[in-house]
Design a protein around this motif. Structure first.
Motif, short mmCIF file in Angstrom:
data_model
loop_
_atom_site.label_atom_id
_atom_site.label_comp_id
_atom_site.label_asym_id
_atom_site.label_seq_id
_atom_site.Cartn_x
_atom_site.Cartn_y
_atom_site.Cartn_z
N GLU A 1 0.87 -1.09 0.04
CA GLU A 1 -0.20 0.02 0.01
C GLU A 1 1.00 1.29 0.09
O GLU A 1 0.24 2.33 0.01
CB GLU A 1 -1.01 -0.09 1.33
N PRO B 1 2.86 4.35 -1.27
CA PRO B 1 3.01 4.91 -2.65
C PRO B 1 3.87 4.66 -3.35
O PRO B 1 5.19 4.79 -2.86
CB PRO B 1 2.65 6.51 -2.10
N ASP C 1 7.82 9.04 -0.09
CA ASP C 1 6.34 8.96 0.03
C ASP C 1 5.58 10.41 -0.26
O ASP C 1 4.76 10.53 0.12
CB ASP C 1 6.07 8.53 1.39
N GLU C 2 6.00 11.26 -1.32
CA GLU C 2 5.44 12.45 -1.58
C GLU C 2 3.95 12.03 -2.28
O GLU C 2 3.24 12.75 -2.26
CB GLU C 2 6.43 13.15 -2.39
N ASN C 3 3.89 10.90 -2.76
CA ASN C 3 2.86 10.76 -3.45
C ASN C 3 1.72 9.98 -2.72
O ASN C 3 0.50 9.34 -3.01
CB ASN C 3 2.83 9.66 -4.75
N ALA C 4 1.95 10.08 -1.37
CA ALA C 4 0.93 9.56 -0.25
C ALA C 4 -0.39 10.22 -0.28
O ALA C 4 -0.19 11.45 -0.34
CB ALA C 4 1.49 9.43 1.13
N LYS C 5 -1.35 9.70 -0.13
CA LYS C 5 -2.78 10.33 -0.16
C LYS C 5 -2.95 10.76 1.33
O LYS C 5 -2.33 10.42 2.41
CB LYS C 5 -3.89 9.03 -0.42
N ALA C 6 -3.54 11.90 1.38
CA ALA C 6 -3.86 12.59 2.57
C ALA C 6 -4.69 11.80 3.31
O ALA C 6 -5.66 11.11 3.17
CB ALA C 6 -4.57 14.12 2.51
N PRO C 7 -4.60 11.51 4.82
CA PRO C 7 -5.25 10.79 5.55
C PRO C 7 -6.72 11.20 5.82
O PRO C 7 -7.09 12.46 5.96
CB PRO C 7 -4.34 10.90 7.12
N THR D 1 7.74 8.74 -7.98
CA THR D 1 7.30 9.25 -9.23
C THR D 1 8.19 9.02 -10.15
O THR D 1 9.38 8.63 -9.95
CB THR D 1 7.54 11.04 -9.12
#
Length: 257
Positions: free
Chosen positions: A39, A41, A251-257, A44
């Protein structure tokens, strides 16, 4: 008979063992994702550089055609105050016209990788600081010296690839006069708290011709956005293939919690 009695007991032991829950994998640094977490991210995707092409995420400042991404810094005694660079452009490079003024980026950048290729004159004139002298002046950070340091002695913290008057390069990786050389300068801005106190110092890493000559050296600067200049030190040093790319984060592409 003894063997028959042991078999059921062994079966019970195996059943109890198989019922134990699987151990959770350890966390990776940061304590968010565990080892091998599908899971997590994905980084890029970019296209890496080739000989004359920058990375696909780069901001190109000079591609050999014009210096519109730079502005001129006129000398104090120059009656012409225009900010249009006067350096000579030909064959895909820009050559310093002595006393015409240094050139400065029009844009500012945060933590980034700066790629620059340069060449000192093939005909050797002068010695020490008088051979192909120029520099990459990173505002608020310091200067990465440009100089012909091939069989040319000078003070160590002023030779090619030195962080001028701070750190000599770890090794002298200079090529012969007239040959193209490269710098990759990685600037990581200081981390500050909400009061401006330094939590982690700014750091600079430099590769000269692909060779590591400075590794994450700390610098006393809080500057978070900066431009840089290429210095007119009266020598006809040449530049080409100049680009900047922002430093990506884990992990800059992680979705906001």
């Amino acid at each position: 008979m003894t063997r028959l009695l042991l078999l059921p007991a062994l079966g019970l032991a195996l059943t109890a063992h198989s019922a134990e829950p699987a151990k959770e994998k350890p966390f990776t640094p940061g304590g968010i994702y565990r080892h091998g977490d599908m899971e997590r991210p994905r980084p890029t995707v970019i296209t890496p550089p080739s000989e004359n092409t920058p990375t696909s995420d780069a901001i190109v400042l000079f591609d050999g055609k014009d210096l519109s991404k730079f502005k001129r810094q006129p000398r104090k005694d120059d009656p012409d105050t225009s900010d249009v660079p006067k350096w000579k452009i030909e064959n895909g490079y820009a050559e310093i016209v002595g006393k015409s003024g240094s050139i400065d980026t029009r844009d500012k950048f945060g933590s980034c990788q700066i790629h620059i290729e340069w060449a000192t004159p093939a005909e050797v004139v002068g010695k020490s600081q008088g051979r192909g002298n120029s520099g990459v002046l990173i505002h608020g950070w310091g200067e990465v010296q440009v100089l012909d340091s091939y069989e040319n002695d000078t003070y160590p913290d002023g030779q090619a690839a030195a962080i001028y008057h701070h750190y000599p390069p770890l090794v002298n990786a200079c090529r012969k006069p007239g040959e193209w050389q490269s710098y990759d300068i990685i600037c990581e801005c200081a981390k500050l708290d909400d009061k401006g106190n330094v939590l982690q110092p700014a750091r600079m890493t430099v590769l000269h011709n692909g060779v590591l000559v400075h590794h994450a050296v700390p610098l006393e600067t809080k500057v978070q956005e900066f431009g840089f200049a290429l210095q007119d030190h009266h020598n006809p040093t040449r530049y080409r293939n100049i680009w900047v790319r922002p430093l990506h984060r884990y992990d800059e592409n992680a979705k906001a919690p």
